[in-house]
Scaffold this motif. Structure first.
Motif, mmCIF file in Angstrom:
data_model
loop_
_atom_site.group_PDB
_atom_site.id
_atom_site.type_symbol
_atom_site.label_atom_id
_atom_site.label_comp_id
_atom_site.label_asym_id
_atom_site.label_seq_id
_atom_site.Cartn_x
_atom_site.Cartn_y
_atom_site.Cartn_z
ATOM 1 N N LEU A 15 0.854 -1.191 0.000
ATOM 2 C CA LEU A 15 0.000 0.000 0.000
ATOM 3 C C LEU A 15 0.883 1.232 0.000
ATOM 4 O O LEU A 15 1.984 1.214 0.560
ATOM 5 C CB LEU A 15 -0.900 0.042 1.244
ATOM 6 N N GLY A 16 0.387 2.303 -0.593
ATOM 7 C CA GLY A 16 1.052 3.593 -0.472
ATOM 8 C C GLY A 16 0.722 4.191 0.881
ATOM 9 O O GLY A 16 -0.325 3.900 1.464
ATOM 10 N N ASP A 17 1.604 5.029 1.414
ATOM 11 C CA ASP A 17 1.318 5.677 2.698
ATOM 12 C C ASP A 17 0.167 6.669 2.580
ATOM 13 O O ASP A 17 -0.575 6.884 3.530
ATOM 14 C CB ASP A 17 2.567 6.388 3.231
ATOM 15 N N ASN A 18 0.019 7.300 1.433
ATOM 16 C CA ASN A 18 -1.070 8.236 1.174
ATOM 17 C C ASN A 18 -2.221 7.423 0.580
ATOM 18 O O ASN A 18 -2.464 7.427 -0.614
ATOM 19 C CB ASN A 18 -0.594 9.336 0.215
ATOM 20 N N ARG A 19 -2.921 6.712 1.421
ATOM 21 C CA ARG A 19 -3.882 5.688 1.001
ATOM 22 C C ARG A 19 -5.021 6.209 0.138
ATOM 23 O O ARG A 19 -5.624 5.457 -0.608
ATOM 24 C CB ARG A 19 -4.466 4.993 2.239
ATOM 25 N N ASN A 20 -5.343 7.497 0.254
ATOM 26 C CA ASN A 20 -6.426 8.048 -0.560
ATOM 27 C C ASN A 20 -5.962 8.455 -1.953
ATOM 28 O O ASN A 20 -6.776 8.882 -2.764
ATOM 29 C CB ASN A 20 -7.062 9.250 0.150
ATOM 30 N N ASN A 21 -4.664 8.331 -2.224
ATOM 31 C CA ASN A 21 -4.133 8.733 -3.524
ATOM 32 C C ASN A 21 -3.002 7.782 -3.917
ATOM 33 O O ASN A 21 -1.869 8.206 -4.112
ATOM 34 C CB ASN A 21 -3.637 10.180 -3.470
ATOM 35 N N SER A 22 -3.302 6.493 -3.984
ATOM 36 C CA SER A 22 -2.264 5.504 -4.263
ATOM 37 C C SER A 22 -2.828 4.349 -5.089
ATOM 38 O O SER A 22 -3.875 3.793 -4.745
ATOM 39 C CB SER A 22 -1.694 4.959 -2.950
ATOM 40 N N THR A 23 -2.130 4.009 -6.157
ATOM 41 C CA THR A 23 -2.437 2.792 -6.903
ATOM 42 C C THR A 23 -1.552 1.706 -6.318
ATOM 43 O O THR A 23 -0.332 1.753 -6.442
ATOM 44 C CB THR A 23 -2.142 2.989 -8.407
ATOM 45 N N ASP A 24 -2.171 0.757 -5.639
ATOM 46 C CA ASP A 24 -1.419 -0.263 -4.901
ATOM 47 C C ASP A 24 -2.149 -1.592 -4.992
ATOM 48 O O ASP A 24 -2.923 -1.794 -5.931
ATOM 49 C CB ASP A 24 -1.177 0.200 -3.454
ATOM 50 N N SER A 25 -1.946 -2.485 -4.037
ATOM 51 C CA SER A 25 -2.547 -3.823 -4.102
ATOM 52 C C SER A 25 -4.068 -3.796 -4.127
ATOM 53 O O SER A 25 -4.679 -4.758 -4.596
ATOM 54 C CB SER A 25 -2.074 -4.685 -2.932
ATOM 55 N N ARG A 26 -4.663 -2.715 -3.681
ATOM 56 C CA ARG A 26 -6.126 -2.633 -3.737
ATOM 57 C C ARG A 26 -6.615 -2.593 -5.183
ATOM 58 O O ARG A 26 -7.721 -3.045 -5.458
ATOM 59 C CB ARG A 26 -6.629 -1.422 -2.964
ATOM 60 N N ALA A 27 -5.789 -2.081 -6.095
ATOM 61 C CA ALA A 27 -6.134 -2.044 -7.520
ATOM 62 C C ALA A 27 -5.343 -3.059 -8.328
ATOM 63 O O ALA A 27 -5.861 -3.654 -9.271
ATOM 64 C CB ALA A 27 -5.890 -0.646 -8.077
ATOM 65 N N LEU A 28 -4.075 -3.257 -7.965
ATOM 66 C CA LEU A 28 -3.180 -4.120 -8.733
ATOM 67 C C LEU A 28 -3.248 -5.583 -8.324
ATOM 68 O O LEU A 28 -2.808 -6.457 -9.071
ATOM 69 C CB LEU A 28 -1.730 -3.653 -8.567
ATOM 70 N N GLY A 29 -3.726 -5.846 -7.115
ATOM 71 C CA GLY A 29 -3.665 -7.198 -6.570
ATOM 72 C C GLY A 29 -2.343 -7.403 -5.851
ATOM 73 O O GLY A 29 -1.550 -6.471 -5.675
ATOM 74 N N LEU A 30 -2.095 -8.623 -5.439
ATOM 75 C CA LEU A 30 -0.858 -8.934 -4.729
ATOM 76 C C LEU A 30 0.326 -8.826 -5.678
ATOM 77 O O LEU A 30 0.204 -9.063 -6.881
ATOM 78 C CB LEU A 30 -0.942 -10.333 -4.127
ATOM 79 N N ILE A 31 1.489 -8.490 -5.119
ATOM 80 C CA ILE A 31 2.703 -8.307 -5.908
ATOM 81 C C ILE A 31 3.594 -9.526 -5.718
ATOM 82 O O ILE A 31 3.890 -9.922 -4.584
ATOM 83 C CB ILE A 31 3.444 -7.026 -5.460
ATOM 84 N N SER A 32 4.026 -10.104 -6.809
ATOM 85 C CA SER A 32 4.958 -11.235 -6.756
ATOM 86 C C SER A 32 6.317 -10.728 -6.292
ATOM 87 O O SER A 32 6.764 -9.655 -6.707
ATOM 88 C CB SER A 32 5.081 -11.861 -8.141
ATOM 89 N N THR A 33 6.986 -11.511 -5.446
ATOM 90 C CA THR A 33 8.323 -11.106 -5.009
ATOM 91 C C THR A 33 9.288 -11.060 -6.189
ATOM 92 O O THR A 33 10.302 -10.385 -6.122
ATOM 93 C CB THR A 33 8.861 -12.036 -3.898
ATOM 94 N N GLU A 34 8.973 -11.744 -7.278
ATOM 95 C CA GLU A 34 9.806 -11.667 -8.481
ATOM 96 C C GLU A 34 9.709 -10.299 -9.152
ATOM 97 O O GLU A 34 10.601 -9.911 -9.905
ATOM 98 C CB GLU A 34 9.441 -12.779 -9.452
ATOM 99 N N GLN A 35 8.619 -9.561 -8.902
ATOM 100 C CA GLN A 35 8.457 -8.212 -9.454
ATOM 101 C C GLN A 35 9.273 -7.185 -8.669
ATOM 102 O O GLN A 35 9.502 -6.085 -9.155
ATOM 103 C CB GLN A 35 6.989 -7.768 -9.395
#
Length: 186
Positions: free
Chosen positions: A146-166
């Motif tokens: 998640l981004g620290d600025n949760r109201n203005n962040s494209t993160d796992s809430r939109a992208l889904g989980l992140i592979s450690t390979e990424q």
């Protein structure tokens, strides 16, 4: 004349070695990144320049609250904070982070932050099951970011989980602008 050729050859050799070392260090150990946008406010500011440690995750897994750089797509790298780890269930309810049903304090926000900066507002309630992928626990080889600025962040809430390979690496050192030079803690 032979002495000049020898000096010239020494300079060329020294430059080639320097370029080779720089290439190796940048490819395998450290690389710079520039923060793009407000998604990590108040911790990181737009245009902060940081050093990415590409070496750490060759031997260690990400820890909760690490700031990581990852390939969001082929053209763009994102910088976010690790919130959930493999085997965990993550939920936010009433602006409280719950890991496996236990409340976890997010104490990485500075209490003396610049009042001109937006303090992250409430995090909208969600559970892991509601995120893309619909997982009930985070699978091995993945993290929730998640981004620290949760109201203005494209993160796992939109992208889904992140592979450690990424994940490119972790970052905690701001080196520019000079007045923001610091090490960021968890």
């Amino acid at each position: 004349m032979a002495k000049r050729k020898s000096e010239w050859f020494d300079w060329v050799k020294a430059l080639l070695i320097a370029f080779a070392l720089a290439f190796i260090v940048r490819t395998f150990f450290f690389t710079p990144i520039i923060v793009d946008g407000p998604s990590m406010l108040p911790t990181l500011h737009d245009r902060d320049q940081m050093i990415v440690n590409k070496f750490k995750y060759r031997f260690n897994e990400p820890d909760r609250f690490d700031i990581v750089v990852f390939h969001a797509n082929e053209q763009k790298d994102f910088i976010k904070r690790v919130i959930g780890l493999p085997g965990e269930h993550v939920a936010f309810k009433n602006n409280v982070l719950y890991i496996n049903g236990e409340a976890v304090e997010e104490n990485f926000y500075s209490k003396e932050q610049d009042p001109a900066l937006p303090f992250p507002g409430p995090t909208n309630d969600f559970t892991l099951e509601e995120l893309p992928g619909g997982h009930d626990v985070i699978p091995e080889g993945h993290v929730l970011v998640l981004g620290d600025n949760r109201n203005n962040s494209t993160d796992s809430r939109a992208l889904g989980l992140i592979s450690t390979e990424q994940i490119v690496g972790t970052t905690s050192i701001i080196y520019w602008p000079f007045d923001r030079m610091q090490t960021i803690g968890k």
